[in-house]
Design a protein around this motif. Structure first.
Motif, PDB file in Angstrom:
ATOM      1  N   GLN A 370      31.917  39.722  37.135  1.00 51.11           N
ATOM      2  CA  GLN A 370      33.949  39.645  37.333  1.00 51.11           C
ATOM      3  C   GLN A 370      33.634  38.321  37.911  1.00 51.11           C
ATOM      4  N   ASP A 381      41.577  39.390  38.061  1.00 50.84           N
ATOM      5  CA  ASP A 381      40.424  39.957  37.392  1.00 50.84           C
ATOM      6  C   ASP A 381      40.219  40.061  36.277  1.00 50.84           C
ATOM      7  N   ALA A 382      39.098  39.928  35.897  1.00 50.25           N
ATOM      8  CA  ALA A 382      38.467  39.938  34.669  1.00 50.25           C
ATOM      9  C   ALA A 382      37.158  41.195  34.952  1.00 50.25           C
ATOM     10  N   TYR A 423      35.501  46.529  29.545  1.00 51.83           N
ATOM     11  CA  TYR A 423      36.425  45.608  29.634  1.00 51.83           C
ATOM     12  C   TYR A 423      37.861  45.890  30.358  1.00 51.83           C
ATOM     13  N   LEU A 425      41.019  44.338  32.206  1.00 56.00           N
ATOM     14  CA  LEU A 425      41.864  43.387  33.059  1.00 56.00           C
ATOM     15  C   LEU A 425      42.527  43.420  34.263  1.00 56.00           C
ATOM     16  N   GLU A 441      42.462  48.769  30.686  1.00 54.61           N
ATOM     17  CA  GLU A 441      40.458  48.674  30.437  1.00 54.61           C
ATOM     18  C   GLU A 441      40.384  49.150  29.669  1.00 54.61           C
TER      19      GLU A 441
END
Length: 582
Positions: A370, A381-382, A423, A425, A441
């Protein structure tokens, strides 16, 4: 001649002594800047005919001696007190009686009357001055206001150990639902499910925030470092049982779909500490390193960036653990995992790794990373996630396959195995009383590189009865979108609204085959492309520090491939309840 001179001198000396003594004793009768001096002669005080006393003091050796001086002063002081007492009481006598008093006492009485008049005049001037005077503050004066009340620490803490928890229970109505489960984490299926069929009205537990109890502690060990631990378990208030998603699945093994009660796969599988059991080393400078059973990074992001804060009755991504688990809900909480998180000013980063349980057990290894930060009210956040040997559990089919053992572990379930890559975001922005949320996602499901087998153990001591290792000849892709907002209408009232959407590709058959995924967009197969939509509203009234009263509703609907095998396509779940925290 000498005797006459001596007698006069003695009278003069004693008169001054009496005057000084009276001046000292009359200190309490003085008023601001006004002094009343009463001259009392030796002859005016000594002949107190009104009291029947008459005596004379002759000048001689007795008066000159020390003992004589003391005696004279005592006699004169006593006479003075009696004189004042007589004069004071004379003020209560009629005028005719006052005229009969000796001249010496009329002098004292007149002096006291004058003193009273001056007192009244002085009091009137003071009151007038207080009314007319206006106090002006200097230009640079700062208003003094009461500061905010310091919150009272009423936590249950003893020697660094804190007991905490909450209870969440309410009433709910489902237009299409299934009977209440004693073990499923939420009790009922707030979201539309395959076995949602008949209407339901009754207890709706854990719809807002869940019920749990925990113990945590912290101990400073060296400068800038502290050791911490946390033990937490979730339970169902309607039954008193620990939350056990896999147990709710076992209860429905071999039952026709229209006879099943509510169930939901979950990482909470009846463990003693089904939410958390970890220890950590924490430093504000160097970050935090934790080990044990703990939430995945994707799960923490769902709670932080969901406008409904992962409320099961009002949030798709709160009820379905697939988003927080990187594809499968059993990975929302990771056993035997290491996590390291650190902040660099407004920038943060974290990594997490789960060490697999070895052969004949699942899931396998998992890793997440993260990166995020905050800027002027904006948080972003990613997260990347890779989970091997992920398990999606469901009831064994009806009728039960022949030859299945019945005495292995805590119970048998059917399992679909996959390697998941995701993934995520997420972002939120706060301005004034408003907060805006958004998330996306992308999850890709592939056949596992290391298959599992019937009889392998999974979470909570449950066992795989049947296994599907080849469900994704074509990779399944699930995309999840959500957005929403919260509004703090008052310090004690929050209003929330959210929208959720899921989009699944068609993944039937092998790539390039005549019957491929791209041509399947109906409800004939679960592998066809499909959609889920949900809209929810929630009102949270914070009655006190410990008690919330909430009310809300969620509408959810599935279509095409995501509706395959469903008895109904949509449901609503108006819900009211209480959440108590300690």
């Amino acid at each position: 001649m000498n005797d006459e001179f001596g007698s006069t001198a003695a009278q003069s000396t004693n008169a001054w002594s009496v005057a000084e003594d009276l001046q000292y004793r009359g200190e309490a009768l003085r008023w601001s800047r006004h002094k009343l001096q009463i001259g009392l002669s030796y002859e005016a005080i000594l002949p107190l005919k009104a009291t029947g006393l008459a005596f004379s003091i002759r000048h001689g050796s007795f008066c000159r001696s020390k003992l004589g001086g003391i005696a004279v002063r005592a006699i004169v002081s006593t006479a003075a007190i009696l004189g004042f007492t007589t004069a004071t009481c004379a003020g209560e006598l009629p005028k005719a009686s006052l005229e009969k008093l000796p001249a010496s006492q009329r002098v004292v009485n007149n002096g006291l009357e004058g003193l009273k008049k001056q007192q009244r005049k002085f009091g009137a001037r003071v009151r007038k001055s207080a009314t007319a005077t206006k106090v002006e503050l200097p230009a640079n004066a700062v208003a003094v206001t009461k500061g905010p009340k310091v919150p009272v620490d009423d936590s249950l803490t003893w020697h660094g150990l804190t007991l905490y928890g909450q209870i969440d229970v309410g009433l709910t109505y489902l237009s299409h639902g299934a009977p209440l489960s004693p073990t499923a984490g939420t009790g009922v299926n707030y979201l539309i499910a395959r076995n949602s069929n008949r209407s339901y009205f009754g207890v709706g537990a854990n719809g807002f925030a869940g019920s749990f109890i925990g113990l945590k502690g912290e101990q400073d060990i060296v400068d800038d470092f502290a050791a911490i631990f946390k033990l937490e378990t979730a339970f169902n208030p309607q039954s008193g049982l620990l939350s056990d998603g896999l147990g709710s699945i076992v209860h429905n093994n071999g039952l026709p779909i229209d006879r099943q009660n509510s169930f939901a796969d979950s990482a909470k599988a009846g463990q003693a500490f089904n939410v958390a059991a970890y220890a950590a080393l924490r430093s504000p400078t160097y970050g935090t390193l934790t080990y044990g059973r703990q939430a995945a990074l994707t799960s923490e992001a769902v709670v932080a960036y969901d406008p409904m804060a992962s409320a099961s009755a009002f949030s798709v991504i709160g009820f379905q653990g697939a988003t927080g688990g990187g594809g499968d809900t059993e990975n929302r909480i990771l056993d035997n995992s290491l996590k390291y998180a650190v902040n660099f000013g407004s920038v943060r980063g974290a990594v997490q790794a789960q060490i697999g349980s070895g052969p004949n057990a699942g899931p396998r290894n998992a890793v997440q990373a993260q990166m995020g930060g905050d800027y002027l009210g904006l948080s972003v956040d990613a997260i990347f996630s890779q989970i091997n040997g992920a398990i999606s559990a469901s009831p064994l089919p009806f009728p039960l396959p022949n030859g299945l053992p019945t005495n292995i572990g805590k119970g048998l379930v059917a399992g679909t195995i996959s390697d998941n890559t995701s993934y995520m975001l997420v972002a939120k922005y706060a301005t004034g009383p408003f907060k805006f949320f958004g998330g996306y996602e992308h999850i890709q499901f592939a056949n596992p590189k290391t298959p599992l087998s019937p009889g392998d153990f999974i979470a909570g001591g449950y066992v795989l009865g049947t296994v599907a290792n080849n469900s994704f000849t074509t990779d399944r892709v699930l995309q999840i979108f959500w957005t929403g907002a919260t509004y703090a209408a008052r310090p004690d009232l929050d209003l929330k609204i959210a929208y959720y959407h899921e989009e699944q590709n068609g993944y039937h058959g092998a790539p390039g085959s005549n019957f491929n995924a791209g041509r399947c967009s109906n409800a004939s197969l679960t592998q066809c492309s499909g959609q889920l939509n949900a809209l929810s509203f929630l009102m949270d009234y914070k009655y006190s520090k410990h008690l919330d009263v909430y009310s809300g509703i969620m509408w959810s609907q599935v279509s095409n491939g995501l509706a395959s095998g469903f008895l109904q396509r949509s449901t609503i779940d108006p819900t009211v309840g209480l959440r108590y925290r300690f």
